[in-house]
Design a protein around this motif. Structure first.
Motif, mmCIF file in Angstrom:
data_model
loop_
_atom_site.group_PDB
_atom_site.id
_atom_site.type_symbol
_atom_site.label_atom_id
_atom_site.label_comp_id
_atom_site.label_asym_id
_atom_site.label_seq_id
_atom_site.Cartn_x
_atom_site.Cartn_y
_atom_site.Cartn_z
ATOM 1 N N ALA A 172 -5.777 19.099 7.208
ATOM 2 C CA ALA A 172 -5.800 17.361 7.783
ATOM 3 C C ALA A 172 -5.187 17.190 9.282
ATOM 4 C CB ALA A 172 -5.222 16.562 6.360
ATOM 5 N N GLY A 173 -3.716 17.995 9.266
ATOM 6 C CA GLY A 173 -2.935 17.727 10.746
ATOM 7 C C GLY A 173 -2.181 17.091 10.115
ATOM 8 N N VAL A 174 -1.839 16.973 9.144
ATOM 9 C CA VAL A 174 -0.031 16.280 8.513
ATOM 10 C C VAL A 174 1.169 17.428 9.434
ATOM 11 C CG1 VAL A 174 1.156 15.674 6.774
ATOM 12 C CG2 VAL A 174 -1.779 15.277 6.299
ATOM 13 N N PRO A 175 1.840 17.261 9.976
ATOM 14 C CA PRO A 175 2.712 18.156 10.217
ATOM 15 C C PRO A 175 3.929 18.182 9.186
ATOM 16 C CG PRO A 175 3.014 16.342 11.977
ATOM 17 C CD PRO A 175 1.516 15.950 11.226
ATOM 18 N N ASP A 176 4.777 18.759 9.033
ATOM 19 C CA ASP A 176 5.927 19.352 8.243
ATOM 20 C C ASP A 176 6.317 17.883 6.528
ATOM 21 O OD1 ASP A 176 7.301 20.697 9.809
ATOM 22 O OD2 ASP A 176 7.767 19.323 10.986
ATOM 23 N N PRO A 177 5.169 18.371 5.716
ATOM 24 C CA PRO A 177 5.009 17.291 4.820
ATOM 25 C C PRO A 177 6.128 17.962 4.192
ATOM 26 C CG PRO A 177 2.984 19.641 4.276
ATOM 27 C CD PRO A 177 3.985 19.176 6.052
ATOM 28 N N LYS A 178 6.672 17.631 2.777
ATOM 29 C CA LYS A 178 8.681 17.620 2.218
ATOM 30 C C LYS A 178 7.943 18.560 0.988
ATOM 31 C CE LYS A 178 10.094 14.673 5.209
ATOM 32 N NZ LYS A 178 10.614 15.493 6.638
ATOM 33 N N PRO A 179 9.404 19.177 0.965
ATOM 34 C CA PRO A 179 8.828 20.132 0.162
ATOM 35 C C PRO A 179 9.373 19.502 -1.737
ATOM 36 C CG PRO A 179 11.321 20.191 1.090
ATOM 37 C CD PRO A 179 10.494 19.047 1.437
ATOM 38 N N TYR A 180 8.835 17.995 -1.554
ATOM 39 C CA TYR A 180 8.898 17.465 -3.049
ATOM 40 C C TYR A 180 7.930 16.951 -3.634
ATOM 41 C CZ TYR A 180 12.890 15.737 0.255
ATOM 42 O OH TYR A 180 14.135 15.609 1.328
ATOM 43 N N PHE A 181 7.714 17.179 -5.125
ATOM 44 C CA PHE A 181 6.551 17.003 -5.784
ATOM 45 C C PHE A 181 5.986 16.431 -7.067
ATOM 46 C CE2 PHE A 181 4.065 18.835 -9.720
ATOM 47 C CZ PHE A 181 3.111 18.835 -9.187
ATOM 48 N N ARG A 182 5.468 15.043 -6.932
ATOM 49 C CA ARG A 182 5.432 14.438 -7.347
ATOM 50 C C ARG A 182 4.095 14.721 -8.723
ATOM 51 N NH1 ARG A 182 6.481 8.490 -6.716
ATOM 52 N NH2 ARG A 182 8.239 8.506 -6.811
ATOM 53 N N PHE A 183 4.596 15.287 -10.168
ATOM 54 C CA PHE A 183 3.579 15.294 -11.043
ATOM 55 C C PHE A 183 2.558 14.320 -11.633
ATOM 56 C CE2 PHE A 183 7.709 18.239 -12.080
ATOM 57 C CZ PHE A 183 6.986 18.890 -12.463
ATOM 58 N N PRO A 184 1.871 14.398 -11.649
ATOM 59 C CA PRO A 184 0.257 13.348 -11.948
ATOM 60 C C PRO A 184 0.571 13.086 -13.318
ATOM 61 C CG PRO A 184 -0.760 15.551 -11.434
ATOM 62 C CD PRO A 184 1.150 15.473 -11.061
ATOM 63 N N GLY A 185 0.612 11.107 -13.244
ATOM 64 C CA GLY A 185 0.811 10.473 -14.463
ATOM 65 C C GLY A 185 2.303 10.733 -14.760
ATOM 66 N N GLY A 186 3.655 11.451 -13.845
ATOM 67 C CA GLY A 186 4.972 11.797 -14.000
ATOM 68 C C GLY A 186 4.872 12.340 -15.138
ATOM 69 N N CYS A 187 4.140 13.058 -16.413
ATOM 70 C CA CYS A 187 4.619 14.213 -16.717
ATOM 71 C C CYS A 187 5.088 15.343 -16.536
ATOM 72 C CB CYS A 187 2.951 13.865 -17.908
ATOM 73 S SG CYS A 187 2.018 12.374 -17.695
ATOM 74 N N TYR A 188 6.006 15.685 -17.326
ATOM 75 C CA TYR A 188 6.319 17.094 -17.098
ATOM 76 C C TYR A 188 7.076 17.619 -18.060
ATOM 77 C CZ TYR A 188 10.497 15.633 -16.084
ATOM 78 O OH TYR A 188 12.579 14.977 -15.656
ATOM 79 N N ASP A 189 7.750 18.850 -18.208
ATOM 80 C CA ASP A 189 7.953 19.608 -19.423
ATOM 81 C C ASP A 189 8.455 20.567 -18.893
ATOM 82 O OD1 ASP A 189 6.053 21.000 -19.475
ATOM 83 O OD2 ASP A 189 5.381 20.568 -21.500
ATOM 84 N N ARG A 190 9.686 21.259 -19.521
ATOM 85 C CA ARG A 190 10.175 21.948 -19.339
ATOM 86 C C ARG A 190 9.371 23.220 -18.996
ATOM 87 N NH1 ARG A 190 15.749 22.214 -20.253
ATOM 88 N NH2 ARG A 190 15.692 24.529 -20.176
ATOM 89 N N ARG A 191 8.614 23.768 -19.875
ATOM 90 C CA ARG A 191 6.869 24.918 -19.163
ATOM 91 C C ARG A 191 6.720 24.450 -17.781
ATOM 92 N NH1 ARG A 191 1.282 25.131 -19.526
ATOM 93 N NH2 ARG A 191 1.946 23.096 -19.773
#
Length: 288
Positions: A172-191
């Protein structure tokens, strides 16, 4: 899509609906910091956690001035293409225009599928110094079971899903996206944290839920934010017209009031930079 606790009764219904719908590149990251290709190598990140787990950031320091980061999830699930083709809008140009007119820095957590559907908007946001683009997965499928009814990503495909989103940003031409990630729904676990470990990412959560998802009362959304913000807060909102139609109006209330209270709006990268400098005295713990 994030829903406030008081609306959990409606989550099953809304989740079912979601399931039914379902430039010039900069140098590669430094070898000393492994991670997705074509991310901004200058962006601050948090140190990897114990057992190689991805670090999780919830808010910045509480004692370094009145700063607050507004974050906007640009959600589009991998299987929502037919709905977009039928005219449903998953973008929100008026919201971005309002942020620009009010001169509010913000972080947009974008799915790769959203960037594919709206490449001109993705590029415009990514190239505007007022904003920064971060990763919200490619598919907006969940990284844990039982996450608002979303389909799930297999553990061995989690990192590939994140990489696919970065590839969509590049196209899409986005320069330098950040190395930050948001889990969909904010749902995550140790796995999930382990699956993304070693990718050089910082997972970004929040400490203020706006309640704008599927909301019809902009004043209620504004009250939720204004009641919850503290110095260093990260606020989660949405940049999706069809699923968060009141967000732009709420922002017009939130921004002047927080400025009246002495708050300064910053991007997530600034808060992470401050947290990194202040470690271990900040709220950046790994959550199980």
């Amino acid at each position: 899509m994030i829903l406030p606790v008081r609306r959990l009764t409606a989550v099953c219904v809304l989740g079912a609906a979601l399931v039914g719908c379902g430039g010039t590149e900069r140098p590669q990251p430094r070898p000393a910091r492994p991670g997705p290709s074509a991310v901004d190598p200058r962006a601050p990140t948090l140190a990897q956690g114990p057992e190689g787990l991805t670090p999780v950031f919830t808010n910045g320091p509480r004692t370094q001035g009145r700063t607050v980061a507004l974050t906007f999830d640009a959600d589009m699930t991998a299987d929502q293409g037919p709905r977009a083709a039928a005219g449903e809008r998953f973008d929100n140009p008026s919201l971005i225009a309002t942020l620009r007119s009010l001169q509010v820095p913000a972080t947009v957590f974008m799915t790769g599928r959203w960037a594919e559907e709206y490449p001109i908007q993705a590029r415009s946001i990514g190239r505007d110094p007022l904003f920064e683009v971060a990763n919200h997965s490619y598919s907006h499928y969940a990284f844990t079971p039982d996450c608002y009814g979303l389909p799930t990503v297999a553990e061995d495909r989690m990192r590939a899903d994140v990489e696919r989103a970065y590839a969509a940003f590049r196209r899409a031409g986005v320069p330098d996206p950040k190395p930050y990630f948001r889990f969909p729904g904010g749902c995550y676990d140790r796995r999930a944290l382990r699956a993304l470990g070693g990718a050089g990412l910082t997972a970004v959560q929040w400490d203020v839920v706006s309640g704008d998802a599927f909301a019809t009362d902009a004043d209620a959304v504004a009250r939720d934010v204004l009641d919850g913000v503290r110095p260093g807060s990260v606020v989660v909102l949405h940049c999706t017209r069809s699923a968060a139609p009141t967000t732009e109006r709420a922002v017009r209330v939130i921004v002047p009031e927080l400025r009246r209270q002495g708050y300064r709006f910053v991007k997530v990268s600034e808060l992470i930079g401050a947290a990194h400098a202040a470690q271990p005295h900040t709220d950046t713990a790994l959550r199980p």
